[in-house]
Design a protein around this motif. Structure first.
Motif, short mmCIF file in Angstrom:
data_model
loop_
_atom_site.label_atom_id
_atom_site.label_comp_id
_atom_site.label_asym_id
_atom_site.label_seq_id
_atom_site.Cartn_x
_atom_site.Cartn_y
_atom_site.Cartn_z
N ALA A 46 22.50 46.11 45.95
CA ALA A 46 22.69 46.60 47.32
C ALA A 46 22.17 45.59 48.33
O ALA A 46 22.80 45.33 49.36
N ALA A 47 21.01 44.98 48.02
CA ALA A 47 20.43 43.99 48.93
C ALA A 47 21.32 42.77 49.07
O ALA A 47 21.37 42.14 50.13
N CYS A 48 22.02 42.42 48.00
CA CYS A 48 22.88 41.24 48.03
C CYS A 48 24.04 41.39 49.00
O CYS A 48 24.61 40.41 49.47
N PHE A 49 24.40 42.63 49.30
CA PHE A 49 25.46 42.84 50.27
C PHE A 49 24.91 42.71 51.70
O PHE A 49 25.62 42.87 52.66
N GLU A 50 23.57 42.41 51.78
CA GLU A 50 22.94 42.29 53.08
C GLU A 50 22.06 41.05 53.20
O GLU A 50 22.12 40.33 54.18
N ALA A 51 21.19 40.78 52.19
CA ALA A 51 20.17 39.77 52.33
C ALA A 51 20.10 38.85 51.13
O ALA A 51 21.05 38.74 50.41
N VAL A 52 18.79 38.08 50.98
CA VAL A 52 18.75 37.57 49.63
C VAL A 52 17.46 36.90 49.15
O VAL A 52 17.50 35.85 48.60
N THR A 53 16.39 37.66 49.30
CA THR A 53 15.19 37.38 48.51
C THR A 53 14.93 38.66 47.76
O THR A 53 14.78 39.72 48.36
N LEU A 54 14.90 38.58 46.43
CA LEU A 54 15.01 39.78 45.59
C LEU A 54 13.88 39.88 44.58
O LEU A 54 13.38 38.86 44.10
N SER A 55 13.50 41.10 44.28
CA SER A 55 12.71 41.39 43.10
C SER A 55 13.67 41.94 42.06
O SER A 55 14.28 42.99 42.28
N VAL A 56 13.82 41.21 40.95
CA VAL A 56 14.89 41.52 40.00
C VAL A 56 14.31 42.09 38.71
O VAL A 56 13.42 41.52 38.10
N GLY A 57 14.88 43.24 38.29
CA GLY A 57 14.53 43.82 36.99
C GLY A 57 13.25 44.62 37.03
O GLY A 57 12.56 44.74 38.05
N GLY A 58 12.94 45.21 35.87
CA GLY A 58 11.70 45.93 35.70
C GLY A 58 11.69 47.36 36.20
O GLY A 58 10.65 48.00 36.21
N HIS A 59 12.86 47.88 36.60
CA HIS A 59 12.88 49.27 37.08
C HIS A 59 12.79 50.26 35.93
O HIS A 59 12.22 51.33 36.08
N ILE A 60 13.38 49.93 34.79
CA ILE A 60 13.28 50.77 33.60
C ILE A 60 12.19 50.23 32.68
O ILE A 60 11.28 50.94 32.28
N SER A 61 12.29 48.96 32.36
CA SER A 61 11.31 48.32 31.50
C SER A 61 9.98 48.20 32.24
O SER A 61 9.93 47.97 33.44
N LYS A 62 8.91 48.36 31.51
CA LYS A 62 7.58 48.30 32.11
C LYS A 62 7.13 46.84 32.17
O LYS A 62 6.34 46.37 31.38
N CYS A 63 7.69 46.11 33.13
CA CYS A 63 7.37 44.70 33.28
C CYS A 63 7.41 44.34 34.75
O CYS A 63 7.95 45.07 35.57
N GLU A 64 6.83 43.20 35.08
CA GLU A 64 6.88 42.71 36.44
C GLU A 64 8.29 42.23 36.77
O GLU A 64 8.89 41.50 35.98
N PRO A 65 8.84 42.64 37.91
CA PRO A 65 10.14 42.09 38.29
C PRO A 65 10.01 40.60 38.59
O PRO A 65 8.92 40.09 38.83
N TYR A 66 11.16 39.92 38.56
CA TYR A 66 11.17 38.49 38.84
C TYR A 66 11.56 38.29 40.30
O TYR A 66 12.53 38.87 40.79
N ARG A 67 10.78 37.45 41.00
CA ARG A 67 11.06 37.17 42.42
C ARG A 67 12.11 36.08 42.49
O ARG A 67 11.87 34.93 42.12
N LEU A 68 13.30 36.44 42.90
CA LEU A 68 14.43 35.52 42.89
C LEU A 68 14.87 35.22 44.32
O LEU A 68 15.20 36.11 45.08
N THR A 69 14.88 33.93 44.65
CA THR A 69 15.40 33.49 45.93
C THR A 69 16.59 32.58 45.66
O THR A 69 16.47 31.61 44.90
N GLY A 70 17.72 32.88 46.26
CA GLY A 70 18.90 32.07 46.00
C GLY A 70 20.00 32.38 46.98
O GLY A 70 19.78 33.00 48.02
N THR A 71 21.18 31.97 46.62
CA THR A 71 22.36 32.15 47.47
C THR A 71 23.32 33.11 46.79
O THR A 71 23.63 32.96 45.60
#
Length: 496
Positions: free
Chosen positions: A347-372
């Motif tokens: 959803a954020a990609c349709f608007e912005a683009v510095t993201l915390s990726v993954g980890g919503h189900i798995s018990k892990c730290e999300p990955y901070r992804l900055t890109g295009t």
């Protein structure tokens, strides 16, 4: 086959999912594609007008529910589908038989043997006289409780499962043959084998599984035998029923038992010969070898988080390792890594683009992804469950591709497998140096695409290293958890 004095009434229904008890995901009703009536009959090629079975059988659609593999099924969801299936069996009136289209590795919160419980309910609803013919995945489990309620039982003979629809048709045709011949229930020779291996070690592309499964058609062709099947079991559920099994059905009980024993003994004898379907490495080694190789595209399986085996599909572990590689981070080499499930990030990609990726189900730290953001694709509704299609699931949902350095990550709103060229949409995986997919063994189209490949032994709910998962409820001794001094298991065949 003799023509009956009336058309047989045969129901079709079931519930199909593969569930990892090591995956934090929980499968709910919305995860299932539920079909009934004409839509259910349309799944199969042998139920429609023009089929050679049309004059013999009135097919009665009940209800069928199928889901992408995932975590254990919520009890409320399971009960809802079980009750509907049993109620529809009763409402259908007297049935001569049932084609029972299931997987065999469903785990349900609070249950120890989900297929056993479901089949008890189905048998109670259909009555003792009707014949039930089950079509299963070879990665299913076959407990005694489950098997003794069935009359015919068969499983895929290929892994990858290129014969999945052939298995369903075989189950249906064997059932019609029994009912038209008047022979009734055959003897069922059942034996479990104390071996539990991941599917990526039991591909029928390789020995010893190739020869083991290659025996089945010859056994089936013997006078007095109806069918022969081998199950490797489901390695990522921690339940007592999880182990390999053999079932041979036939009118010659002694022959069926002898063949079942022979298959079980061979399976046990070659247990240490099963190897991974491809070369393996840890994540960093796999990435380094792929980058250094001249083979393009080079495919890597992120096997521990494979959603089609029951993984959560949201672990950003491989994304982190890809961007830790200097060649990829700089863009000197390129990679595409599809299938990290994160609806908020999409959803954020349709608007912005510095993201915390993954980890919503798995018990892990999300990955901070900055890109295009390099691609956005709207919701689709690929019907992958039609005749001869991928027996998967509604793969709808928006996707977003984010590029950082040389790594393009495809984020998905829903848990989604990437098995074919079409799954990538407008992105062409063949234009990247590396293709890193959340999968175990490569499905045929990916296998043909790969100039070379490695199976990365990554963490997750379907970790290929079973010993580090923490099984504690499986029946012991069990290979490979126990090995030395474990040479003579009881392989006595039971006639059900």
């Amino acid at each position: 086959m003799t023509t009956p004095t009336r058309r047989l009434r045969i129901g079709i229904g079931g519930m199909s999912i593969e569930s990892s008890t090591f995956c934090p995901h929980r499968s709910t009703y919305d995860d299932f594609r539920v079909t009934r009536d004409a839509d259910l009959l349309a799944r199969y090629t042998w139920t429609g007008p023009g089929s050679d079975l049309d004059d013999l059988v009135e097919w009665v659609p009940l209800v069928h529910a199928v889901s992408l593999p995932g975590g254990a099924v919520e009890r409320e969801t399971y009960d809802r589908i079980k009750v509907e299936l049993a109620d529809r069996v009763r409402a259908a009136g007297p049935l001569d038989g049932l084609v029972y289209d299931i997987h065999g590795a469903m785990s349900v919160v609070g249950l120890e043997d989900a297929e056993g419980d479901l089949t008890d309910a189905v048998r109670s609803a259909i009555g003792p006289d009707a014949l039930i013919s089950a079509a299963m995945d070879l990665h299913g489990n076959v407990s005694r409780r489950f098997a003794e309620q069935l009359d015919l039982i068969t499983a895929h003979r290929l892994a990858p499962h290129e014969d999945a629809w052939d298995t369903r048709e075989r189950a249906a045709r064997k059932l019609v043959e029994r009912l038209t011949s008047g022979k009734g229930r055959p003897s069922v020779a059942w034996v479990q084998i104390p071996v539990l291996l991941p599917g990526e070690k039991t591909s029928t592309r390789l020995e010893p599984a190739k020869s083991l499964y290659g025996r089945l058609a010859g056994i089936e062709a013997m006078d007095g035998i109806v069918d022969a099947a081998i199950w490797v079991g489901y390695a990522w559920a921690d339940e007592p029923r999880c182990k390999a099994a053999v079932v041979v059905t036939g009118d010659d009980a002694e022959l069926a038992a002898a063949q079942a024993r022979s298959l079980a003994e061979e399976y046990w004898r070659v247990r240490r010969e099963f190897v991974f379907v491809g070369p393996t490495a840890d994540a960093d080694t796999a990435i380094a070898q792929a980058v250094a190789s001249d083979a393009r595209p080079f495919l890597i399986s992120d096997s521990g988080d494979n959603p089609t085996a029951g993984g959560a599909g949201d672990l950003p572990y491989m994304l982190e390792r890809l961007l830790a590689d200097d060649e990829l981070a700089s863009g000197r080499s390129t990679a595409i890594h599809p299938g990290i499930m994160d609806p908020a990030a999409v959803a954020a990609c349709f608007e912005a683009v510095t993201l915390s990726v993954g980890g919503h189900i798995s018990k892990c730290e999300p990955y901070r992804l900055t890109g295009t953001v390099t691609a956005l694709q709207g919701a689709t509704s690929a019907d992958g469950d039609g005749p001869r299609g991928n027996p998967a699931y509604d793969e709808g949902g928006r996707t977003a591709a984010v590029t950082c350095g040389g790594v393009t990550t495809v984020l998905t709103e829903r848990r989604k497998p990437f098995h074919t060229r079409a799954d990538f949409g407008e992105l062409d995986p063949r234009t990247y140096d590396l293709v890193v997919v959340k999968i175990g063994y490569l499905e045929p189209e990916l296998y043909d695409m790969a100039a070379d490949w490695l199976l990365a032994l990554t963490p997750g709910g379907v970790d290929q290293d079973l010993l580090r998962l923490g099984h504690h409820r499986v029946e012991r001794p069990l290979y490979p958890f126990d090995d030395e001094g474990f040479e003579d298991p009881d392989l006595t065949v039971t006639l059900l």
